[in-house]
Write a protein that holds these residues in place. Structure first.
Motif, mmCIF file in Angstrom:
data_model
loop_
_atom_site.group_PDB
_atom_site.id
_atom_site.type_symbol
_atom_site.label_atom_id
_atom_site.label_comp_id
_atom_site.label_asym_id
_atom_site.label_seq_id
_atom_site.Cartn_x
_atom_site.Cartn_y
_atom_site.Cartn_z
ATOM 1 N N SER A 47 0.829 -1.198 0.000
ATOM 2 C CA SER A 47 0.000 0.000 0.000
ATOM 3 C C SER A 47 0.874 1.261 0.000
ATOM 4 C CB SER A 47 -0.908 -0.027 1.232
ATOM 5 O OG SER A 47 -1.922 0.945 1.120
ATOM 6 N N ARG A 48 1.907 1.253 0.816
ATOM 7 C CA ARG A 48 2.764 2.425 0.907
ATOM 8 C C ARG A 48 3.536 2.661 -0.387
ATOM 9 N NH1 ARG A 48 7.730 2.740 2.149
ATOM 10 N NH2 ARG A 48 7.795 0.635 3.005
ATOM 11 N N THR A 49 4.214 1.634 -0.878
ATOM 12 C CA THR A 49 4.980 1.815 -2.118
ATOM 13 C C THR A 49 4.055 2.144 -3.290
ATOM 14 O OG1 THR A 49 4.934 -0.552 -2.578
ATOM 15 C CG2 THR A 49 6.829 0.258 -1.368
ATOM 16 N N GLY A 50 2.850 1.566 -3.280
ATOM 17 C CA GLY A 50 1.881 1.866 -4.335
ATOM 18 C C GLY A 50 1.462 3.326 -4.310
ATOM 19 N N HIS A 51 1.128 3.817 -3.127
ATOM 20 C CA HIS A 51 0.740 5.222 -3.001
ATOM 21 C C HIS A 51 1.891 6.142 -3.387
ATOM 22 C CE1 HIS A 51 -2.838 3.947 -0.630
ATOM 23 N NE2 HIS A 51 -3.317 5.104 -1.010
ATOM 24 N N GLU A 52 3.097 5.784 -2.944
ATOM 25 C CA GLU A 52 4.261 6.616 -3.266
ATOM 26 C C GLU A 52 4.516 6.649 -4.771
ATOM 27 O OE1 GLU A 52 6.714 5.956 0.950
ATOM 28 O OE2 GLU A 52 7.179 4.748 -0.822
ATOM 29 N N VAL A 58 2.269 11.417 -10.473
ATOM 30 C CA VAL A 58 1.364 12.560 -10.568
ATOM 31 C C VAL A 58 2.158 13.870 -10.453
ATOM 32 C CG1 VAL A 58 -0.264 13.811 -9.104
ATOM 33 C CG2 VAL A 58 -0.823 11.513 -9.913
ATOM 34 N N ARG A 59 3.083 13.915 -9.492
ATOM 35 C CA ARG A 59 3.875 15.132 -9.290
ATOM 36 C C ARG A 59 4.768 15.419 -10.492
ATOM 37 N NH1 ARG A 59 5.078 14.748 -2.955
ATOM 38 N NH2 ARG A 59 3.396 16.148 -2.281
ATOM 39 N N ALA A 60 5.331 14.363 -11.073
ATOM 40 C CA ALA A 60 6.185 14.542 -12.254
ATOM 41 C C ALA A 60 5.375 15.083 -13.420
ATOM 42 C CB ALA A 60 6.828 13.206 -12.630
ATOM 43 N N ALA A 61 4.158 14.571 -13.595
ATOM 44 C CA ALA A 61 3.309 15.033 -14.701
ATOM 45 C C ALA A 61 2.985 16.512 -14.538
ATOM 46 C CB ALA A 61 2.026 14.199 -14.745
ATOM 47 N N VAL A 62 2.681 16.901 -13.311
ATOM 48 C CA VAL A 62 2.319 18.296 -13.056
ATOM 49 C C VAL A 62 3.528 19.207 -13.250
ATOM 50 C CG1 VAL A 62 1.581 19.901 -11.262
ATOM 51 C CG2 VAL A 62 0.415 17.705 -11.540
ATOM 52 N N ALA A 63 4.690 18.731 -12.814
ATOM 53 C CA ALA A 63 5.901 19.553 -12.906
ATOM 54 C C ALA A 63 6.291 19.822 -14.358
ATOM 55 C CB ALA A 63 7.051 18.866 -12.175
ATOM 56 N N ALA A 90 -3.087 -1.046 -7.925
ATOM 57 C CA ALA A 90 -4.073 0.028 -7.753
ATOM 58 C C ALA A 90 -5.290 -0.461 -6.970
ATOM 59 C CB ALA A 90 -4.501 0.575 -9.113
ATOM 60 N N ARG A 91 -5.689 -1.697 -7.220
ATOM 61 C CA ARG A 91 -6.836 -2.239 -6.472
ATOM 62 C C ARG A 91 -6.493 -2.405 -5.002
ATOM 63 N NH1 ARG A 91 -9.156 -6.698 -10.830
ATOM 64 N NH2 ARG A 91 -9.762 -5.089 -12.326
ATOM 65 N N VAL A 92 -5.283 -2.851 -4.734
ATOM 66 C CA VAL A 92 -4.840 -2.951 -3.336
ATOM 67 C C VAL A 92 -4.850 -1.564 -2.706
ATOM 68 C CG1 VAL A 92 -2.922 -3.573 -1.830
ATOM 69 C CG2 VAL A 92 -3.448 -5.002 -3.814
ATOM 70 N N VAL A 93 -4.286 -0.598 -3.447
ATOM 71 C CA VAL A 93 -4.217 0.782 -2.950
ATOM 72 C C VAL A 93 -5.611 1.352 -2.672
ATOM 73 C CG1 VAL A 93 -3.779 3.148 -3.774
ATOM 74 C CG2 VAL A 93 -1.960 1.429 -3.885
ATOM 75 N N GLN A 94 -6.548 1.119 -3.569
ATOM 76 C CA GLN A 94 -7.862 1.766 -3.449
ATOM 77 C C GLN A 94 -8.838 1.008 -2.564
ATOM 78 O OE1 GLN A 94 -8.158 4.700 -4.294
ATOM 79 N NE2 GLN A 94 -6.440 4.919 -5.708
ATOM 80 N N TYR A 95 -8.763 -0.316 -2.552
ATOM 81 C CA TYR A 95 -9.824 -1.085 -1.893
ATOM 82 C C TYR A 95 -9.398 -1.812 -0.628
ATOM 83 C CZ TYR A 95 -11.986 -0.209 -6.411
ATOM 84 O OH TYR A 95 -12.475 0.398 -7.534
ATOM 85 N N GLU A 96 -8.109 -1.914 -0.366
ATOM 86 C CA GLU A 96 -7.670 -2.723 0.782
ATOM 87 C C GLU A 96 -7.066 -1.895 1.902
ATOM 88 O OE1 GLU A 96 -8.651 -5.786 0.596
ATOM 89 O OE2 GLU A 96 -9.204 -5.638 -1.513
ATOM 90 N N GLU A 107 -0.658 6.558 8.073
ATOM 91 C CA GLU A 107 0.500 6.883 7.232
ATOM 92 C C GLU A 107 0.113 6.933 5.754
ATOM 93 O OE1 GLU A 107 3.907 4.729 8.595
ATOM 94 O OE2 GLU A 107 5.063 5.167 6.774
ATOM 95 N N VAL A 108 -0.739 5.996 5.361
ATOM 96 C CA VAL A 108 -1.160 5.918 3.960
ATOM 97 C C VAL A 108 -2.166 7.030 3.633
ATOM 98 C CG1 VAL A 108 -2.768 4.540 2.598
ATOM 99 C CG2 VAL A 108 -0.615 3.538 3.365
ATOM 100 N N LEU A 109 -3.005 7.368 4.597
ATOM 101 C CA LEU A 109 -3.975 8.449 4.393
ATOM 102 C C LEU A 109 -3.274 9.776 4.130
ATOM 103 C CD1 LEU A 109 -7.037 8.099 6.815
ATOM 104 C CD2 LEU A 109 -6.958 7.936 4.321
ATOM 105 N N ALA A 110 -2.116 9.966 4.786
ATOM 106 C CA ALA A 110 -1.359 11.200 4.563
ATOM 107 C C ALA A 110 -0.912 11.299 3.109
ATOM 108 C CB ALA A 110 -0.148 11.234 5.501
ATOM 109 N N LEU A 111 -0.505 10.164 2.539
ATOM 110 C CA LEU A 111 -0.105 10.160 1.121
ATOM 111 C C LEU A 111 -1.309 10.448 0.221
ATOM 112 C CD1 LEU A 111 2.226 7.025 1.212
ATOM 113 C CD2 LEU A 111 2.942 9.367 0.735
ATOM 114 N N ARG A 112 -2.461 9.899 0.587
ATOM 115 C CA ARG A 112 -3.668 10.135 -0.213
ATOM 116 C C ARG A 112 -4.027 11.615 -0.201
ATOM 117 N NH1 ARG A 112 -6.162 5.320 -1.392
ATOM 118 N NH2 ARG A 112 -8.165 6.255 -1.889
#
Lengths: 182, 182
Positions: A47-52, A58-63, A90-96, A107-112
């Motif tokens: 979950s953590r590595t997925g969110h990161e 996303v940040r690279a695209a915006v930059a 992504a399913r693990v990240v979003q649903y688990e 910790e993961v909510l902060a990344l979200r």
DNA sequence: ACGGTGACTAAGCGCTTGCTTAGTTTCGCA
DNA sequence: TGCGAAACTAAGCAAGCGCTTAGTCACCGT
């Protein structure tokens, strides 16, 4: 971790047994515990590595984009494409993520929230510059994320559209949602 | 069924024990089995009646509206509002249906396709009448449903917006997505 | 050649799971 | 009041669960 991601994405965290993960990785049931202390630790690592990973992309695209219009298009395209290409993670990240321990969940909510903040930032900039026409920034950010995140729910590698095409379509829909000229 | 809906929505099908459901309903563990043959049968009953309820509301909304524009607005508003008001059942409907047996899953998938068909029908009519400007009907229908369905994921009764307000916001966003005059 | 280290397994422990069984209570109705 | 059916429970069974233990094996620097 690959075997765990596949199993969690396919059946969900609680329906997956440690024996499923072990055999998926070509190990005995005990072999998993050489590398991970518990099933939840495995979920947390994924979950953590997925969110990161998602946040980084996303940040690279915006930059790399110049205007808020281009930033929003690239963000939605990248984020949607990520949910298709990495649809198991992504399913693990979003649903688990709500099966994590309270500490890991926080910790993961902060990344979200950071991903959410990037979207809001672009919407605010675009509104300030008169590029977007938006009623409510929070509601619109939520709808934009809904479209991108939901890709993980329905995507399958056997589908008609490629991840890149899904990204392009969703970027186009996103610009419509904010009333930007296309 | 109420106790099961609450537990399934809160923790997921596999993380919920039959003892959770029983105590939630004020029964002994065996008391559940007087009314339901298995935990999966409970899930199926919830999933089927939930899908039927959503489909019924969606069809009623469409039947009461005159133009495709009004039909789309009312459909998205009603469907979004349903996902907020019935958010526990909606979570079961959206996130737990793949834990059904293959036979039960197929039955529920048929209901889901009917909801999809209603949306596509409106998009086709609106396009035919020149009211909507849409690139691809399938992609657009998917995005519209994403926005509405995702309400079940983030809604909470403690939230700022009421279910009716969420419906109104999403209806407005939906009309933007299809390029309809508002 | 050898000792230490990390990767791995066979076996299994204690517990929880979905569900059953055998028996009791409640209730509508004649 | 008495009876049949339905609703319910106490107790527990077999299976599967997450995880541990005790021990084997491969490998690598000296």
């Amino acid at each position: 971790m690959q075997a765990a991601a596949r199993a969690f994405a396919d059946k969900g965290f609680h329906a997956t047994t440690t024996r499923d993960i072990a055999s998926g990785a070509g190990l005995s049931p005990a072999g998993v515990y050489v590398h991970f202390g518990s099933k939840e630790e495995l979920l947390f690592n994924l979950s953590r590595t997925g969110h990161e990973s998602a946040l980084r992309e996303v940040r690279a695209a915006v930059a790399d984009a110049a205007t808020p219009t281009q930033q929003l298009a690239d963000l939605v395209a990248t984020f949607s494409q990520w949910h298709a290409e990495q649809y198991e993670i992504a399913r693990v990240v979003q649903y688990e993520h709500h099966h994590l321990t309270p500490e890991h969940h926080a910790e993961v909510l902060a990344l979200r929230k950071q991903i959410d903040a990037v979207v809001r930032g672009i919407l605010e900039a675009g509104t300030r510059e008169g590029l977007f026409t938006i009623d409510d920034i929070g509601d619109t950010a939520l709808a934009l994320l809904s479209i991108a995140v939901d890709v993980a729910r329905w995507y399958s590698p056997t589908i008609r559209r490629t991840p890149a095409q899904i990204g392009a379509t969703n970027a186009h829909l996103a610009l419509r949602l904010v009333g930007a000229a296309t």
